[in-house]
Design an enzyme around this catalytic site. Structure first.
Site, PDB file in Angstrom:
ATOM      1  N   TYR A   1       4.123   9.899   6.617  1.00 35.24           N
ATOM      2  CA  TYR A   1       3.103   9.837   7.670  1.00 35.24           C
ATOM      3  C   TYR A   1       2.571   8.419   7.747  1.00 35.24           C
ATOM      4  O   TYR A   1       2.278   7.808   6.708  1.00 35.24           O
ATOM      5  CB  TYR A   1       1.971  10.810   7.341  1.00 35.24           C
ATOM      6  CG  TYR A   1       0.810  10.799   8.329  1.00 35.24           C
ATOM      7  CD1 TYR A   1      -0.450  10.329   7.950  1.00 35.24           C
ATOM      8  CD2 TYR A   1       0.954  11.242   9.636  1.00 35.24           C
ATOM      9  CE1 TYR A   1      -1.515  10.321   8.843  1.00 35.24           C
ATOM     10  CE2 TYR A   1      -0.107  11.244  10.538  1.00 35.24           C
ATOM     11  CZ  TYR A   1      -1.339  10.769  10.123  1.00 35.24           C
ATOM     12  OH  TYR A   1      -2.395  10.755  11.018  1.00 35.24           O
TER      13      TYR A   1
ATOM     14  N   ASP B   1       4.593   0.927   4.142  1.00 39.54           N
ATOM     15  CA  ASP B   1       3.281   1.489   4.467  1.00 39.54           C
ATOM     16  C   ASP B   1       2.587   1.807   3.144  1.00 39.54           C
ATOM     17  O   ASP B   1       2.864   2.833   2.519  1.00 39.54           O
ATOM     18  CB  ASP B   1       3.441   2.752   5.327  1.00 39.54           C
ATOM     19  CG  ASP B   1       2.081   3.355   5.652  1.00 39.54           C
ATOM     20  OD1 ASP B   1       2.007   4.206   6.571  1.00 39.54           O
ATOM     21  OD2 ASP B   1       1.088   2.990   4.993  1.00 39.54           O
TER      22      ASP B   1
ATOM     23  N   LYS C   1      -7.647   2.299   3.632  1.00 35.95           N
ATOM     24  CA  LYS C   1      -8.333   3.026   2.556  1.00 35.95           C
ATOM     25  C   LYS C   1      -9.062   2.130   1.543  1.00 35.95           C
ATOM     26  O   LYS C   1     -10.134   1.591   1.842  1.00 35.95           O
ATOM     27  CB  LYS C   1      -7.338   3.979   1.885  1.00 35.95           C
ATOM     28  CG  LYS C   1      -6.794   5.052   2.867  1.00 35.95           C
ATOM     29  CD  LYS C   1      -5.878   6.025   2.208  1.00 35.95           C
ATOM     30  CE  LYS C   1      -5.113   6.865   3.209  1.00 35.95           C
ATOM     31  NZ  LYS C   1      -5.861   8.040   3.696  1.00 35.95           N
TER      32      LYS C   1
HETATM   33  P1  KE4 Z   1      -5.746   6.366   8.950  1.00 32.29           P
HETATM   34  O1  KE4 Z   1      -5.500   6.084  10.411  1.00 32.29           O
HETATM   35  O2  KE4 Z   1      -6.044   7.842   8.694  1.00 32.29           O
HETATM   36  O3  KE4 Z   1      -6.793   5.425   8.334  1.00 32.29           O
HETATM   37  O4  KE4 Z   1      -4.397   6.027   8.145  1.00 32.29           O
HETATM   38  C1  KE4 Z   1      -3.211   6.622   8.561  1.00 32.29           C
HETATM   39  C2  KE4 Z   1      -2.237   6.626   7.400  1.00 32.29           C
HETATM   40  C3  KE4 Z   1      -1.220   5.688   7.384  1.00 32.29           C
HETATM   41  N1  KE4 Z   1      -0.317   5.643   6.371  1.00 32.29           N
HETATM   42  C4  KE4 Z   1      -0.392   6.509   5.333  1.00 32.29           C
HETATM   43  C5  KE4 Z   1       0.621   6.424   4.243  1.00 32.29           C
HETATM   44  C6  KE4 Z   1      -1.423   7.495   5.294  1.00 32.29           C
HETATM   45  O5  KE4 Z   1      -1.471   8.373   4.258  1.00 32.29           O
HETATM   46  C7  KE4 Z   1      -2.367   7.541   6.332  1.00 32.29           C
HETATM   47  C8  KE4 Z   1      -3.484   8.569   6.364  1.00 32.29           C
HETATM   48  N2  KE4 Z   1      -3.582   9.418   5.237  1.00 32.29           N
HETATM   49  C9  KE4 Z   1      -4.159  10.720   5.500  1.00 32.29           C
HETATM   50  C10 KE4 Z   1      -4.027  11.561   4.226  1.00 32.29           C
HETATM   51  N3  KE4 Z   1      -2.692  11.784   3.877  1.00 32.29           N
HETATM   52  C11 KE4 Z   1      -5.588  10.602   5.944  1.00 32.29           C
HETATM   53  C12 KE4 Z   1      -6.373  11.900   5.894  1.00 32.29           C
HETATM   54  C13 KE4 Z   1      -6.565  12.441   7.276  1.00 32.29           C
HETATM   55  O6  KE4 Z   1      -5.641  12.364   8.103  1.00 32.29           O
HETATM   56  O7  KE4 Z   1      -7.670  12.981   7.510  1.00 32.29           O
END
Ligand code: KE4
Length: 428
Positions: free
Chosen positions: A145, A240, A268
């Site tokens: 993701y 990523d 994060k």
């Molecule tokens: P954000 O747009 O949520 O800040 O980041 C996206 C993203 C990008 N790359 C990786 C590897 C990620 O895990 C994420 C977002 N992680 C999720 C949890 N697996 C955020 C939690 C959520 O979607 O509420």
């Protein structure tokens, strides 16, 4: 049973204005059932919900809070910064300072740009890779993701190399067809994609340690194979590290595996709990980003003083090798204890862990890709999750997520977690 009366009431009110009552789907507990807890306060390793129930927290905001909730040093830094203004829409020295700290920690990021989320970071890195190579296609991996931008909300059918299919309504077929999908750890599938689409793949984007299918390690030779194949075919390699960055090591997964990607996405932890993302890499590539180059990307709150301050304070604390040793020890204790508890309950369980990042899979087989992750028993996971909540443990509410330990998690917390697991595993 813990009362959830107030969370139920707040959830009902929330659903009036917010789709599903939340601002991010996983928070609605859809995968595990029950009432999502409305949290009112966090401190250290603990969070408290609207009914006064206290939990040891293993979500930690899905990764940012590696120091724990409301770390007094971070809160003080944010408070001091806020008093001077929360955002100027103009350059500040703090952006340069945090960028310098990140570049020193992750040398492949010779230059970088701050944005406000991991999604923005990955989306911008893809646009930049397409501009730099003049190519349109990208390769991603099933079960990885990278945020919710259209090109990346695409997954494959099985683990084979396939033409992407939209993962969400609203993503057009024409967008999805530029995204090719291979199974995680399936280097042959990537080789076949490069052979099938010569000179048209701009980049391969990968979570160097996957954490969105639950945690899955790269197989031996997988990352180095991607590095070699992308170089051979004139494509960029994008790591990523939104989750793994500053989590698995101060230099991220690329330091652990000694692989140099062309671009890296972060998020994060570098925001210390405030909204931040960043993308960066080779200077010759990053110079193409406006205004030094023509690749447009912008953001009202990019690099804002509060997020920069929280990030600087957090990284200053993390820049100490003993930090990752302590996180490793806690992670090891938790993993060993959970494995022993599962054994004691004759429960088929496999645990994947990297430092303070771990996933408990309700499956006897180890998880190496999304196909194996999907063979887990998600109904048992749901009962585990709800049982742990009853015991005061707030575990990530999805089998396909990772759990996060923080420096604030004490040995007492881990003991309490293992006591709860021993009890809940027996009930499963
Ligand atoms: P954000 O747009 O949520 O800040 O980041 C996206 C993203 C990008 N790359 C990786 C590897 C990620 O895990 C994420 C977002 N992680 C999720 C949890 N697996 C955020 C939690 C959520 O979607 O509420």
């Amino acid at each position: 049973m813990k009362t959830t009366k107030n969370s139920q009431r707040l959830f009902k009110q929330a659903r009036r204005y917010l789709p599903g009552g939340v601002d991010s789907p996983v928070r609605a507990f859809g995968a595990v059932g029950g009432i999502p807890r409305f949290i009112v306060k966090g401190k250290g390793s603990k969070i408290r919900d609207a009914d006064g129930n206290s939990y040891i927290d293993y979500v930690c905001s899905w990764g940012p809070l590696i120091l724990g909730h409301a770390d007094r040093r971070v809160v003080k830094a944010i408070r001091d910064a806020a008093g001077k203004g929360t955002s100027f829409g103009a350059a500040t020295e703090m952006e340069t300072r945090l960028a310098g700290m990140i570049s020193a920690a992750v040398p492949s990021m010779q230059m970088l740009r701050f944005v406000s989320s991991g999604t923005e970071a990955a989306m911008s890195a893809i646009r930049l890779a397409r501009a730099f190579t003049g190519r349109g296609r990208i390769v991603k991996f099933d079960g990885c993701y990278h945020g919710h931008s259209d090109s990346l909300l695409v997954s494959g059918g099985s683990g084979m190399a396939t033409l992407g299919i939209p993962d969400s309504p609203g993503v057009t077929a024409s967008t999805a067809m530029d995204t090719l999908v291979a199974g995680y750890n399936d280097l042959d599938a990537v080789r076949r994609l490069f052979a099938k689409y010569p000179d048209s793949i701009a980049a391969v984007i990968v979570e160097p340690i996957a954490a969105n299918m639950g945690l899955a390690h790269p197989a031996r030779g997988f990352l180095s194979g991607l590095r070699r194949l992308s170089k051979e075919h004139g494509a960029l390699l994008i790591f990523d590290e939104v989750i793994s960055g500053f989590r698995v090591a101060y230099g991220g997964a690329q330091a652990l595996y000694n692989i140099k990607p062309d671009l890296t996405c972060l998020g994060k932890i570098i925001g210390g709990g405030l909204p931040v993302g960043a993308y960066g890499g080779r200077r010759d590539i990053m110079q193409m980003v406006a205004p030094s180059g023509k690749v447009y990307q912008a953001g009202t709150l990019s690099g804002n003083p509060l997020a920069m301050t929280a990030g600087i304070t957090t990284l200053e604390i993390l820049n100490d090798p003993s930090v990752y040793r302590r996180l490793e020890e806690k992670g090891e204790l938790l993993q060993q204890g959970l494995a022993a508890a599962a054994c004691g309950a004759c429960l088929p369980l496999s645990i994947a862990r990297e430092g303070s990042l771990l996933t408990v899979f309700f499956s006897a087989e180890s998880v190496t890709d999304y196909a194996s992750a999907r063979r887990c028993d998600t109904s048992v996971f749901a009962r585990f999750l709800r049982g742990m909540l009853e015991e005061g443990i707030y575990w990530p509410p999805s089998q396909f997520e990772a759990a996060f330990l923080s420096l604030a998690h004490s040995l007492r917390d881990i003991d309490a977690t293992l006591r709860a697991a021993r009890k809940v595993f027996k009930q499963l």
